[in-house]
Each structure stands twice: as structure tokens, then as C-alpha cells.
Design a protein around this motif. Structure first.
Motif, PDB file in Angstrom:
ATOM      1  N   SER A  59      -2.762  -7.470   2.784  1.00  0.00           N
ATOM      2  CA  SER A  59      -1.634  -6.536   2.864  1.00  0.00           C
ATOM      3  C   SER A  59      -2.093  -5.140   3.260  1.00  0.00           C
ATOM      4  O   SER A  59      -1.455  -4.465   4.076  1.00  0.00           O
ATOM      5  CB  SER A  59      -0.910  -6.479   1.513  1.00  0.00           C
ATOM      6  OG  SER A  59      -0.272  -7.704   1.229  1.00  0.00           O
ATOM      7  N   ILE A  60      -3.214  -4.697   2.684  1.00  0.00           N
ATOM      8  CA  ILE A  60      -3.741  -3.372   3.031  1.00  0.00           C
ATOM      9  C   ILE A  60      -4.069  -3.311   4.518  1.00  0.00           C
ATOM     10  O   ILE A  60      -3.760  -2.325   5.200  1.00  0.00           O
ATOM     11  CB  ILE A  60      -5.003  -3.064   2.187  1.00  0.00           C
ATOM     12  CG1 ILE A  60      -4.633  -2.943   0.707  1.00  0.00           C
ATOM     13  CG2 ILE A  60      -5.676  -1.782   2.668  1.00  0.00           C
ATOM     14  CD1 ILE A  60      -5.836  -2.853  -0.213  1.00  0.00           C
ATOM     15  N   TYR A  61      -4.670  -4.382   5.027  1.00  0.00           N
ATOM     16  CA  TYR A  61      -5.012  -4.432   6.457  1.00  0.00           C
ATOM     17  C   TYR A  61      -3.743  -4.398   7.308  1.00  0.00           C
ATOM     18  O   TYR A  61      -3.683  -3.691   8.330  1.00  0.00           O
ATOM     19  CB  TYR A  61      -5.814  -5.690   6.749  1.00  0.00           C
ATOM     20  CG  TYR A  61      -6.162  -5.864   8.209  1.00  0.00           C
ATOM     21  CD1 TYR A  61      -7.253  -5.204   8.764  1.00  0.00           C
ATOM     22  CD2 TYR A  61      -5.381  -6.669   9.032  1.00  0.00           C
ATOM     23  CE1 TYR A  61      -7.563  -5.354  10.111  1.00  0.00           C
ATOM     24  CE2 TYR A  61      -5.681  -6.820  10.368  1.00  0.00           C
ATOM     25  CZ  TYR A  61      -6.773  -6.157  10.907  1.00  0.00           C
ATOM     26  OH  TYR A  61      -7.073  -6.300  12.239  1.00  0.00           O
ATOM     27  N   ALA A  62      -2.719  -5.135   6.895  1.00  0.00           N
ATOM     28  CA  ALA A  62      -1.463  -5.187   7.665  1.00  0.00           C
ATOM     29  C   ALA A  62      -0.782  -3.832   7.703  1.00  0.00           C
ATOM     30  O   ALA A  62      -0.080  -3.498   8.667  1.00  0.00           O
ATOM     31  CB  ALA A  62      -0.533  -6.230   7.067  1.00  0.00           C
ATOM     32  N   MET A  63      -0.974  -3.014   6.662  1.00  0.00           N
ATOM     33  CA  MET A  63      -0.350  -1.685   6.597  1.00  0.00           C
ATOM     34  C   MET A  63      -1.257  -0.593   7.144  1.00  0.00           C
ATOM     35  O   MET A  63      -0.906   0.588   7.094  1.00  0.00           O
ATOM     36  CB  MET A  63       0.009  -1.354   5.141  1.00  0.00           C
ATOM     37  CG  MET A  63       1.046  -2.256   4.523  1.00  0.00           C
ATOM     38  SD  MET A  63       1.513  -1.715   2.851  1.00  0.00           S
ATOM     39  CE  MET A  63       0.009  -2.053   1.943  1.00  0.00           C
ATOM     40  N   ASN A  64      -2.439  -0.974   7.639  1.00  0.00           N
ATOM     41  CA  ASN A  64      -3.423   0.006   8.098  1.00  0.00           C
ATOM     42  C   ASN A  64      -3.768   1.016   6.996  1.00  0.00           C
ATOM     43  O   ASN A  64      -4.007   2.203   7.254  1.00  0.00           O
ATOM     44  CB  ASN A  64      -2.925   0.755   9.341  1.00  0.00           C
ATOM     45  CG  ASN A  64      -2.857  -0.135  10.563  1.00  0.00           C
ATOM     46  OD1 ASN A  64      -3.758  -0.951  10.788  1.00  0.00           O
ATOM     47  ND2 ASN A  64      -1.789  -0.016  11.324  1.00  0.00           N
ATOM     48  N   GLY A  65      -3.770   0.508   5.751  1.00  0.00           N
ATOM     49  CA  GLY A  65      -4.171   1.347   4.627  1.00  0.00           C
ATOM     50  C   GLY A  65      -3.143   2.356   4.174  1.00  0.00           C
ATOM     51  O   GLY A  65      -3.439   3.226   3.351  1.00  0.00           O
ATOM     52  N   ARG A  66      -1.901   2.225   4.660  1.00  0.00           N
ATOM     53  CA  ARG A  66      -0.873   3.206   4.299  1.00  0.00           C
ATOM     54  C   ARG A  66       0.498   2.527   4.297  1.00  0.00           C
ATOM     55  O   ARG A  66       0.906   1.927   5.283  1.00  0.00           O
ATOM     56  CB  ARG A  66      -0.876   4.355   5.294  1.00  0.00           C
ATOM     57  CG  ARG A  66       0.127   5.457   4.991  1.00  0.00           C
ATOM     58  CD  ARG A  66       0.020   6.564   6.033  1.00  0.00           C
ATOM     59  NE  ARG A  66      -1.313   7.140   6.048  1.00  0.00           N
ATOM     60  CZ  ARG A  66      -1.720   8.057   6.930  1.00  0.00           C
ATOM     61  NH1 ARG A  66      -0.886   8.488   7.861  1.00  0.00           N
ATOM     62  NH2 ARG A  66      -2.949   8.526   6.874  1.00  0.00           N
ATOM     63  N   GLY A  67       1.193   2.597   3.146  1.00  0.00           N
ATOM     64  CA  GLY A  67       2.509   1.976   3.060  1.00  0.00           C
ATOM     65  C   GLY A  67       2.867   1.679   1.614  1.00  0.00           C
ATOM     66  O   GLY A  67       2.387   2.346   0.690  1.00  0.00           O
ATOM     67  N   ARG A  68       3.688   0.658   1.433  1.00  0.00           N
ATOM     68  CA  ARG A  68       4.161   0.293   0.092  1.00  0.00           C
ATOM     69  C   ARG A  68       3.780  -1.151  -0.197  1.00  0.00           C
ATOM     70  O   ARG A  68       4.103  -2.060   0.578  1.00  0.00           O
ATOM     71  CB  ARG A  68       5.673   0.474  -0.024  1.00  0.00           C
ATOM     72  CG  ARG A  68       6.240   0.104  -1.398  1.00  0.00           C
ATOM     73  CD  ARG A  68       7.744   0.305  -1.436  1.00  0.00           C
ATOM     74  NE  ARG A  68       8.324  -0.131  -2.697  1.00  0.00           N
ATOM     75  CZ  ARG A  68       8.394   0.604  -3.797  1.00  0.00           C
ATOM     76  NH1 ARG A  68       7.898   1.834  -3.780  1.00  0.00           N
ATOM     77  NH2 ARG A  68       8.942   0.144  -4.904  1.00  0.00           N
ATOM     78  N   LEU A  69       3.108  -1.342  -1.315  1.00  0.00           N
ATOM     79  CA  LEU A  69       2.697  -2.672  -1.759  1.00  0.00           C
ATOM     80  C   LEU A  69       3.469  -3.000  -3.035  1.00  0.00           C
ATOM     81  O   LEU A  69       3.432  -2.246  -4.012  1.00  0.00           O
ATOM     82  CB  LEU A  69       1.187  -2.698  -2.034  1.00  0.00           C
ATOM     83  CG  LEU A  69       0.600  -4.000  -2.600  1.00  0.00           C
ATOM     84  CD1 LEU A  69       0.673  -5.103  -1.554  1.00  0.00           C
ATOM     85  CD2 LEU A  69      -0.844  -3.778  -3.056  1.00  0.00           C
ATOM     86  N   THR A  70       4.175  -4.119  -3.022  1.00  0.00           N
ATOM     87  CA  THR A  70       4.970  -4.532  -4.176  1.00  0.00           C
ATOM     88  C   THR A  70       4.429  -5.852  -4.714  1.00  0.00           C
ATOM     89  O   THR A  70       4.296  -6.822  -3.967  1.00  0.00           O
ATOM     90  CB  THR A  70       6.451  -4.702  -3.796  1.00  0.00           C
ATOM     91  OG1 THR A  70       6.945  -3.480  -3.238  1.00  0.00           O
ATOM     92  CG2 THR A  70       7.278  -5.062  -5.018  1.00  0.00           C
ATOM     93  N   ILE A  71       4.106  -5.864  -6.000  1.00  0.00           N
ATOM     94  CA  ILE A  71       3.612  -7.077  -6.648  1.00  0.00           C
ATOM     95  C   ILE A  71       4.566  -7.424  -7.784  1.00  0.00           C
ATOM     96  O   ILE A  71       4.802  -6.618  -8.682  1.00  0.00           O
ATOM     97  CB  ILE A  71       2.187  -6.883  -7.208  1.00  0.00           C
ATOM     98  CG1 ILE A  71       1.227  -6.455  -6.085  1.00  0.00           C
ATOM     99  CG2 ILE A  71       1.691  -8.170  -7.849  1.00  0.00           C
ATOM    100  CD1 ILE A  71      -0.186  -6.177  -6.558  1.00  0.00           C
ATOM    101  N   SER A  72       5.124  -8.611  -7.705  1.00  0.00           N
ATOM    102  CA  SER A  72       6.059  -9.050  -8.743  1.00  0.00           C
ATOM    103  C   SER A  72       5.580 -10.359  -9.348  1.00  0.00           C
ATOM    104  O   SER A  72       4.863 -11.138  -8.710  1.00  0.00           O
ATOM    105  CB  SER A  72       7.471  -9.214  -8.162  1.00  0.00           C
ATOM    106  OG  SER A  72       7.477 -10.212  -7.158  1.00  0.00           O
ATOM    107  N   MET A  73       5.999 -10.591 -10.572  1.00  0.00           N
ATOM    108  CA  MET A  73       5.584 -11.808 -11.278  1.00  0.00           C
ATOM    109  C   MET A  73       6.692 -12.207 -12.240  1.00  0.00           C
ATOM    110  O   MET A  73       7.205 -11.374 -12.993  1.00  0.00           O
ATOM    111  CB  MET A  73       4.282 -11.538 -12.043  1.00  0.00           C
ATOM    112  CG  MET A  73       3.768 -12.705 -12.865  1.00  0.00           C
ATOM    113  SD  MET A  73       2.196 -12.292 -13.661  1.00  0.00           S
ATOM    114  CE  MET A  73       2.713 -10.943 -14.728  1.00  0.00           C
ATOM    115  N   LYS A  74       7.076 -13.471 -12.194  1.00  0.00           N
ATOM    116  CA  LYS A  74       8.127 -13.944 -13.090  1.00  0.00           C
ATOM    117  C   LYS A  74       7.988 -15.446 -13.302  1.00  0.00           C
ATOM    118  O   LYS A  74       7.504 -16.169 -12.432  1.00  0.00           O
ATOM    119  CB  LYS A  74       9.510 -13.623 -12.504  1.00  0.00           C
ATOM    120  CG  LYS A  74       9.790 -14.307 -11.165  1.00  0.00           C
ATOM    121  CD  LYS A  74      11.154 -13.911 -10.626  1.00  0.00           C
ATOM    122  CE  LYS A  74      11.409 -14.558  -9.260  1.00  0.00           C
ATOM    123  NZ  LYS A  74      12.725 -14.174  -8.700  1.00  0.00           N
TER     124      LYS A  74
END
Length: 473
Positions: free
Chosen positions: A378-393
Motif C-alpha cells: 500500500s505504501i508503494y502504491a501511494m508513493n509514500g503519501r496518502g491515507r492507509l485504512t486498516i479495519s478488523m471485524k
């Protein structure tokens, strides 16, 4: 050109060809093309068409892929057979092969394979055995190369994370060495103080500074506040007050008094409590006390940060624990985020964990690899800048973990291949294409599944894990 008898003698000493008849050895010697090299030379290049079976009569061939950097994929040594073999679907060389020194080999062109099998029937079984061994060895080598690349990234992250607190510890230790030697200062103060009441007033101000001034939290407040514009303004006002009252080294004393939140109004109180000749030494002493407290706090916080990083590494790898554990997924994800912190400085991380999510029975260290690989992707896809959302349920007997980013997305044709081994969208040298394949294999090992849904501006990996499969393990 070497005599055929010498080639036959070299072939007869090969374990892989042991048991052939003289006529069969002669067929290989007469139908093969001899090649000799001295010194380091390129034998074949990655992605070039492969047309020959290579029989190494003497020397070694080192094979590596460009994507794996300097990691050696395999080594072909004397008395081994490599290259394109009968029944192989190999079309191109999978890596670049270089000889280490002198090299003597025999090449059999693919156009002769059918004739070779007729002339030497046992070559069918021999070649199939070589193919099976080669597949196993290459897969192992690729996995090791991928692990080394991941280990290198992890080491770089740890180095970066540990460098800051370690530098702070070093700086604070050097600073403390200077401020803790206060023998001369305290002796001078003792001679200057007259009545005991003046000494008691010094004790009171020293205690106030250590506990925090009456008007503010004191020197243990955050570094961010101490570097704020308000603090700089306070420092300037303190400098003006000190210069107005002829206090020397105002530029040196003022920053520490400002860090201790001693305001001009409090300086006026200090002025009233002490004689003018004593004031200089009192303020200098209070400033050194603030400095010592600040450095002690820096040491404590830096040591705490180092301990947190070490703990995260131990938890990430599940050191000194059984292979199968009850895994707290929130902690497992948190440890992965801690180790990847240097790469997340410009990423806004949003966590949405359902507190009712149960623990998962599984291989803790391997699940840590899953989260690391997906977050890195995900970091690579955003070029190190953006929003990362992690959810768990939790849902029924499964736990759903989703790792989503707002990067460029993945095209439809790539989504269908994203979990294939050796498939990668990264440039050469940045991956072997085994990261997501490893994710898939680990999740499969836990009797779960992983999928990808992507469109421009939204890419989401979903991992589904059963909550209790210990009886299967």
C-alpha cells in the motif's frame, strides 16, 4: 578442439551420467558442441532464448537474476547438467550465468533432443530427475532472495527508528556530563548566601523549578511546546529582562529559564528574594537545574522508545514462543506498523478495530509477514503519501482484516495475476514478485483466503482467517 576421447573420459566421471555405455558416451561427445572459456565471462543472459542443454565438464556457472540484486540464485558446478532439457517448457534463460574462472562445457542443441532420447533411452529419467531438483532449488533460492530483500528493508527501518533515540541518548549523556559537575557553583552560592532565610528561599525556587513553575506545567512538557512560537516569545522577553538587570550570559540562561516556564513576573519575585550580587548565580543555577531535568527526561524518553522498538521486534517475530499461538491481531498489526514507521511519516493511518474481535490460532511470526507485505504494498502504491485504512471485524467463524489505500489502484488484468509467483509491477531491482505470493501461501496455511478489490483511488486487500482451527494444526 579437445579430442573426443578426452570428452568421453570427462563424461564418464559424471555422477549424473554414470552407467551409460561407451556408445552412449560417444554419441554425446560427437553430437555436442564444445565450449571453453578462461576468466570471468557471461555464458548466457537473462531473458535470452534458451536452445541448449549444458553439460559442465569443468568449472562453475553462477546464476543470478537482476531483480534479486547480488543474491546468487544457483551455482552450476563441474559434473552437472543445466540449461534447456528434454520435456522442459523453458523458453528463455531465467537469470544471467557467468563463469567464475576457466570453463569447459558441452552443448546439446534442442533439435537433437529427440535423437538423443532414441540413442540414450535412460536420458529421459535422468533429465526428469534434474528438472524436479532444479524446480525445488530455484524455488528455494527465490524465496531466500525475497526474504533477504524483506530483511534488508526491515533492517533499514529499524536502523532509522533506533538512530533517533540513540542520538538523543548520546546528546543527553554528553550534556549531563557538563551540567552535573556543580561543585564550584554550589560552593559559590553557599558563600554568597547570607542569612538562612536566603538559603531557604533558594531551596523553594529550586523546588518550584523542578516541579514546574506555578503558572505552567514545567520542563517536563512536550518538546513540541518547547519549540513553539510562544516559547520563543517568552525567551525574548526573558533576555530583555536579564539585560535590563545587567545579568551576564543572558543568551545562555534565557533558553533554559524559558524551557522551565519562568516568566518575567516570576523573575521579579526572584529579584525581590535575593541580593543583586547573588541574583546572577541564582539564575544560572536554576537554569542549569532546568537543563539537567530536560536532559534526564530526554534520556528516559529515548530509552523508552528504544525499549518499545525492541519489544515490537520481539512481538513481531514471536521470539521465544511456540510456533502456534493465540494471536492478538490488533497487536500483530500494531507491531508491523511500528517497524514500518519510517515509511509512514507522510501517510495518514486510520484504524478501525472491532473490540469484540477474537484471537486467531496460528503462526504469529508468519502472520506478521502478511501484514508487513500488504502494508508495504500500500505504501508503494501511494508513493509514500496518502491515507492507509486498516479495519478488523469478526463475522461468523471468521475474522476479516482489510488493508486499504487511496493509491493509483491496480488494473483489472493485473488483479487477476497479483498473487502469482514472480509476478510484479515494480521496476527491476525492487522485488522478485514473491511478496504477495508469500501472503497467499501463509493465509492458505491458516485455512483462510485473501482477495483484492481495486479501482483508481481505492485499493483494498481483504484477509479472512478462521478464529479457531487449532485441532487441524
Amino acid at each position: 578442439m579437445t579430442e573426443a576421447t578426452d570428452i568421453i573420459e570427462a563424461l564418464a566421471h559424471m555422477e549424473l551420467l554414470r552407467g551409460l555405455s561407451d556408445a552412449e558416451y560417444r554419441w554425446l561427445a560427437e553430437h555436442g558442441s564444445e565450449r571453453s572459456r578462461t576468466g570471468r565471462t557471461v555464458v548466457f543472459r537473462e531473458n535470452e532464448p534458451a536452445h541448449h542443454m549444458l553439460i559442465l565438464l569443468r568449472g562453475e556457472i553462477y546464476v543470478h537474476r537482476r531483480n534479486s540484486g547480488s543474491v546468487i540464485l544457483t551455482i552450476g558446478r563441474t559434473a552437472q547438467i543445466t540449461g534447456k532439457l528434454p520435456y522442459s517448457r523453458m523458453q528463455r534463460w531465467g537469470g544471467e550465468g557467468c563463469s567464475s574462472d576457466s570453463l569447459w562445457l558441452l552443448e546439446i542443441h534442442e533439435s537433437l533432443f529427440a535423437e538423443m532420447i532414441l540413442a540414450i533411452p535412460s536420458m529421459t529419467q535422468r533429465c526428469v530427475s534434474i528438472l524436479l531438483d532444479r524446480t525445488r532449488d530455484f524455488t528455494t533460492a527465490d524465496l531466500q532472495a525475497e526474504k533477504l530483500i524483506s530483511l534488508g528493508k526491515l533492517a533499514a527501518n529499524l536502523s532509522h527508528e533506533l538512530k533517533n533515540p540513540a542520538s538523543a541518548v548520546r546528546g543527553a549523556a554528553l550534556g549531563l556530563d557538563a551540567v552535573t559537575d556543580r561543585t564550584e557553583e554550589l560552593c559559590n552560592l553557599g558563600r554568597l548566601f547570607g542569612p538562612d532565610s536566603e538559603l531557604q528561599r533558594y531551596y523553594r525556587w529550586s523546588a518550584l523549578v523542578r516541579a514546574g513553575s506555578p503558572a505552567s506545567p514545567g520542563p517536563l512538557a512536550s518538546t513540541e511546546r518547547n519549540t513553539s512560537l510562544a516559547n520563543l516569545d517568552l525567551e525574548e522577553r526573558i533576555v530583555e529582562w536579564l539585560e535590563l538587570h545587567d545579568i551576564s550570559n543572558a543568551w545562555e540562561i534565557a533558553p533554559e529559564l524559558a524551557r522551565g516556564n519562568i516568566r518575567p513576573s516570576e523573575l521579579e519575585e526572584i529579584l525581590a528574594d535575593f541580593e543583586k550580587d547573588t541574583l546572577q548565580h541564582v539564575l544560572a543555577s536554576l537554569a542549569r537545574s532546568v537543563r539537567a531535568m530536560y536532559l534526564t527526561t530526554a534520556l528516559t524518553e529515548s530509552a523508552k522508545r528504544i525499549f518499545e522498538i525492541i519489544t515490537a521486534v520481539q512481538d513481531y517475530a514471536y521470539m521465544d514462543q511456540a510456533p502456534i499461538q493465540e494471536v492478538n491481531l490488533a497487536e500483530s498489526l500494531g507491531n508491523a506498523l511500528t517497524l514500518l514507521h519510517p515509511n509512514l511519516r507522510e501517510v495518514q493511518v486510520a484504524l478501525d478495530y472491532d473490540p469484540s474481535t477474537p484471537q486467531v490460532t496460528g503462526y504469529g511470526a508468519e502472520l506478521s509477514q502478511v501484514w508487513t507485505a500488504l502494508i508495504e504494498n500500500s505504501i508503494y502504491a501511494m508513493n509514500g503519501r496518502g491515507r492507509l485504512t486498516i479495519s478488523m471485524k469478526p463475522k461468523a467463524e471468521m475474522v476479516f482484516v482489510e488493508i486499504c489505500d487511496d493509491g493509483c489502484g491496480v488494473s483489472t488484468d493485473v488483479v487477476s495475476r497479483i498473487f502469482e509467483p514472480f509476478f510484479t509491477t515494480k521496476p527491476l531491482g525492487q522485488g522478485l514478485g514473491l511478496g504477495l505470493d508469500t501472503v497467499r501461501r501463509i493465509v492458505d496455511k491458516h485455512f483462510g483466503s485473501v482477495s483484492l478489490v481495486s479501482k483508481p483511488g481505492s485499493t483494498c486487500f481483504q484477509v479472512r482467517l478462521p478464529t479457531n482451527r487449532i485441532q487441524i494444526y
